[in-house]
Motif scaffolding. Structure first.
Motif, PDB file in Angstrom:
ATOM      1  N   TYR A  11       6.086  42.132  62.981  1.00 44.33           N
ATOM      2  CA  TYR A  11       6.453  43.259  63.833  1.00 44.33           C
ATOM      3  C   TYR A  11       7.649  44.019  63.275  1.00 44.33           C
ATOM      4  O   TYR A  11       7.697  45.252  63.287  1.00 44.33           O
ATOM      5  CB  TYR A  11       6.755  42.765  65.246  1.00 44.33           C
ATOM      6  N   LEU A  12       8.626  43.300  62.771  1.00 46.35           N
ATOM      7  CA  LEU A  12       9.875  43.909  62.321  1.00 46.35           C
ATOM      8  C   LEU A  12       9.776  44.541  60.935  1.00 46.35           C
ATOM      9  O   LEU A  12      10.736  45.171  60.477  1.00 46.35           O
ATOM     10  CB  LEU A  12      10.995  42.874  62.337  1.00 46.35           C
ATOM     11  N   ARG A  13       8.625  44.415  60.286  1.00 45.10           N
ATOM     12  CA  ARG A  13       8.474  44.991  58.950  1.00 45.10           C
ATOM     13  C   ARG A  13       8.611  46.515  58.972  1.00 45.10           C
ATOM     14  O   ARG A  13       8.982  47.117  57.973  1.00 45.10           O
ATOM     15  CB  ARG A  13       7.128  44.580  58.351  1.00 45.10           C
ATOM     16  N   HIS A 197       4.972  59.430  60.666  1.00 39.92           N
ATOM     17  CA  HIS A 197       5.634  58.383  59.891  1.00 39.92           C
ATOM     18  C   HIS A 197       5.098  58.408  58.457  1.00 39.92           C
ATOM     19  O   HIS A 197       3.876  58.391  58.245  1.00 39.92           O
ATOM     20  CB  HIS A 197       5.369  57.012  60.506  1.00 39.92           C
ATOM     21  N   LEU A 198       5.992  58.439  57.511  1.00 43.46           N
ATOM     22  CA  LEU A 198       5.609  58.373  56.105  1.00 43.46           C
ATOM     23  C   LEU A 198       5.817  56.940  55.640  1.00 43.46           C
ATOM     24  O   LEU A 198       6.946  56.497  55.402  1.00 43.46           O
ATOM     25  CB  LEU A 198       6.458  59.349  55.273  1.00 43.46           C
ATOM     26  N   LEU A 199       4.717  56.211  55.551  1.00 44.56           N
ATOM     27  CA  LEU A 199       4.764  54.782  55.257  1.00 44.56           C
ATOM     28  C   LEU A 199       4.581  54.528  53.763  1.00 44.56           C
ATOM     29  O   LEU A 199       3.857  55.249  53.079  1.00 44.56           O
ATOM     30  CB  LEU A 199       3.673  54.043  56.033  1.00 44.56           C
ATOM     31  N   GLN A 200       5.223  53.469  53.302  1.00 45.84           N
ATOM     32  CA  GLN A 200       5.159  53.104  51.895  1.00 45.84           C
ATOM     33  C   GLN A 200       4.444  51.767  51.724  1.00 45.84           C
ATOM     34  O   GLN A 200       4.293  50.994  52.655  1.00 45.84           O
ATOM     35  CB  GLN A 200       6.575  53.019  51.315  1.00 45.84           C
ATOM     36  N   GLY A 201       4.019  51.512  50.497  1.00 46.93           N
ATOM     37  CA  GLY A 201       3.407  50.230  50.186  1.00 46.93           C
ATOM     38  C   GLY A 201       1.889  50.281  50.233  1.00 46.93           C
ATOM     39  O   GLY A 201       1.273  51.295  50.551  1.00 46.93           O
ATOM     40  N   VAL A 205      -0.816  51.208  56.901  1.00 48.94           N
ATOM     41  CA  VAL A 205      -1.271  51.328  58.283  1.00 48.94           C
ATOM     42  C   VAL A 205      -1.822  49.989  58.763  1.00 48.94           C
ATOM     43  O   VAL A 205      -1.569  49.564  59.897  1.00 48.94           O
ATOM     44  CB  VAL A 205      -2.315  52.450  58.423  1.00 48.94           C
ATOM     45  N   LEU A 206      -2.557  49.304  57.913  1.00 46.08           N
ATOM     46  CA  LEU A 206      -3.016  47.954  58.263  1.00 46.08           C
ATOM     47  C   LEU A 206      -1.823  47.039  58.498  1.00 46.08           C
ATOM     48  O   LEU A 206      -1.801  46.258  59.467  1.00 46.08           O
ATOM     49  CB  LEU A 206      -3.890  47.393  57.144  1.00 46.08           C
ATOM     50  N   ASP A 207      -0.818  47.139  57.644  1.00 47.55           N
ATOM     51  CA  ASP A 207       0.374  46.309  57.808  1.00 47.55           C
ATOM     52  C   ASP A 207       1.060  46.604  59.138  1.00 47.55           C
ATOM     53  O   ASP A 207       1.555  45.687  59.811  1.00 47.55           O
ATOM     54  CB  ASP A 207       1.334  46.564  56.645  1.00 47.55           C
ATOM     55  N   TRP A 208       1.069  47.881  59.540  1.00 51.83           N
ATOM     56  CA  TRP A 208       1.677  48.270  60.819  1.00 51.83           C
ATOM     57  C   TRP A 208       0.923  47.638  61.988  1.00 51.83           C
ATOM     58  O   TRP A 208       1.530  46.997  62.853  1.00 51.83           O
ATOM     59  CB  TRP A 208       1.670  49.794  60.934  1.00 51.83           C
ATOM     60  N   VAL A 209      -0.385  47.844  62.046  1.00 47.71           N
ATOM     61  CA  VAL A 209      -1.143  47.392  63.216  1.00 47.71           C
ATOM     62  C   VAL A 209      -1.270  45.874  63.267  1.00 47.71           C
ATOM     63  O   VAL A 209      -1.489  45.306  64.343  1.00 47.71           O
ATOM     64  CB  VAL A 209      -2.534  48.052  63.294  1.00 47.71           C
ATOM     65  N   LYS A 210      -1.094  45.193  62.144  1.00 47.95           N
ATOM     66  CA  LYS A 210      -1.072  43.729  62.174  1.00 47.95           C
ATOM     67  C   LYS A 210       0.090  43.214  63.008  1.00 47.95           C
ATOM     68  O   LYS A 210       0.059  42.080  63.495  1.00 47.95           O
ATOM     69  CB  LYS A 210      -0.995  43.166  60.746  1.00 47.95           C
ATOM     70  N   GLY A 211       1.109  44.046  63.183  1.00 49.09           N
ATOM     71  CA  GLY A 211       2.254  43.644  63.992  1.00 49.09           C
ATOM     72  C   GLY A 211       2.114  43.961  65.460  1.00 49.09           C
ATOM     73  O   GLY A 211       2.900  43.476  66.276  1.00 49.09           O
ATOM     74  N   LEU A 239      -9.562  52.057  57.121  1.00 51.31           N
ATOM     75  CA  LEU A 239      -8.251  52.700  57.217  1.00 51.31           C
ATOM     76  C   LEU A 239      -7.898  53.461  55.943  1.00 51.31           C
ATOM     77  O   LEU A 239      -7.244  54.514  55.999  1.00 51.31           O
ATOM     78  CB  LEU A 239      -7.172  51.658  57.515  1.00 51.31           C
ATOM     79  N   ARG A 240      -8.310  52.959  54.797  1.00 49.70           N
ATOM     80  CA  ARG A 240      -8.004  53.645  53.546  1.00 49.70           C
ATOM     81  C   ARG A 240      -8.634  55.032  53.516  1.00 49.70           C
ATOM     82  O   ARG A 240      -8.064  55.977  52.960  1.00 49.70           O
ATOM     83  CB  ARG A 240      -8.502  52.817  52.366  1.00 49.70           C
ATOM     84  N   THR A 241      -9.813  55.165  54.125  1.00 50.46           N
ATOM     85  CA  THR A 241     -10.468  56.470  54.188  1.00 50.46           C
ATOM     86  C   THR A 241      -9.794  57.364  55.225  1.00 50.46           C
ATOM     87  O   THR A 241      -9.581  58.560  55.001  1.00 50.46           O
ATOM     88  CB  THR A 241     -11.960  56.300  54.531  1.00 50.46           C
TER      89      THR A 241
END
Length: 265
Positions: A11-13, A197-201, A205-211, A239-241
């Motif tokens: 969550y805190l990522r 939000h401009l996300l990196q890595g 988006v998958l990393d976000w919703v996993k939290g 999500l990549r699409t």
């Protein structure tokens, strides 16, 4: 339905992006009747990182963070102090046992069915001139959620995941919240904002919703790692699409709904 198992570290990522709406909410809260030492309840305090923002704003306040996740509360205890404590409570059934100058909630109420029915009791628990303030995600019709729900309801996954995820009615429209909160003598402020939000890595988006939003799926498949990874792979490709990586990162539009209600003094 089994309550989601939360992972504070996951969550805190994205803590910087996640706390921005809470900071914007705090900016709209006017002075409290109990200042300089108001009594504050933080419903759905999670890992306690946003609760500390309350302590920064009101250093002399007595603040209690409430959450129903043992994992989150364990992490939150690192922030506890003489005026700041954390305790287990479920917002769906929480009954204030004292009066508060501020009851605040950050990205919680979407998990609480029929949460507008809780508003009268919480408003009654405010001191004269006290404030109820909250923000909720308003992105349940965004690809991050519609693709997740569609995949969970597909023939391959429906028997295990069908009906598990929250739908668009998990939150109300700003107009609905205004109708539930406005009353003579109250100052009511309801608005919405879409953050880009401009996300990196890789696969951010998958990393976000996993939290957050994906926690019910991850919990349902917790004892079946191969199935968990298969679902994540399918969802990741979708999500990549939907959220292609650009030259400066991945743009993740995120709508939020806010409400601040001050009672008559």
């Amino acid at each position: 339905m089994t309550a989601p198992v939360w992972d504070p570290r996951q969550y805190l990522r994205h803590a910087d992006h996640r706390t921005r709406p809470f900071r914007d909410l705090l900016a709209r809260i006017t002075p409290l009747p109990g200042e300089p030492a108001p009594r504050i309840a933080d419903l759905g305090c999670g890992a306690g990182n946003v609760t500390t923002l309350l302590a920064e704003r009101w250093p002399a306040a007595r603040i209690t963070g409430y959450d129903n996740s043992p994992q989150m509360l364990e992490r939150a205890q690192a922030h506890a102090g003489p005026l700041l404590d954390f305790t287990e409570a479920d917002a769906a059934t929480w009954e204030p046992s004292e009066t508060y100058d501020l009851i605040v909630s950050n990205a919680l109420l979407q998990w609480v069915p029929a949460h507008t029915a809780r508003f009268p009791r919480w408003l009654d628990a405010l001191t004269p001139g006290g404030t109820l303030a909250f923000q909720v995600p308003g992105n349940f019709d965004a690809p991050s959620h519609t693709l997740m729900r569609d995949l969970a309801g597909s023939p391959r996954w429906a028997d295990r995941l069908g009906g598990l995820l929250r739908h668009a009615d998990a939150v109300h429209t700003p107009a609905d919240y205004l109708a539930h909160l406005a009353a003579p003598g109250r100052t009511t402020d309801v608005w919405e904002t879409t953050y880009l939000h401009l996300l990196q890595g890789e696969d951010p988006v998958l990393d976000w919703v996993k939290g957050t939003g994906l926690r019910p799926v991850l919990t349902a498949l917790i004892d079946d790692p191969p199935a968990r990874e298969a679902f994540l792979t399918e969802y990741r490709d979708l999500l990549r699409t939907a959220y292609p990586t650009g030259p400066y990162g991945t743009v993740f539009p995120f709508r939020r709904i806010f409400a601040v209600v001050r009672t008559a003094g």
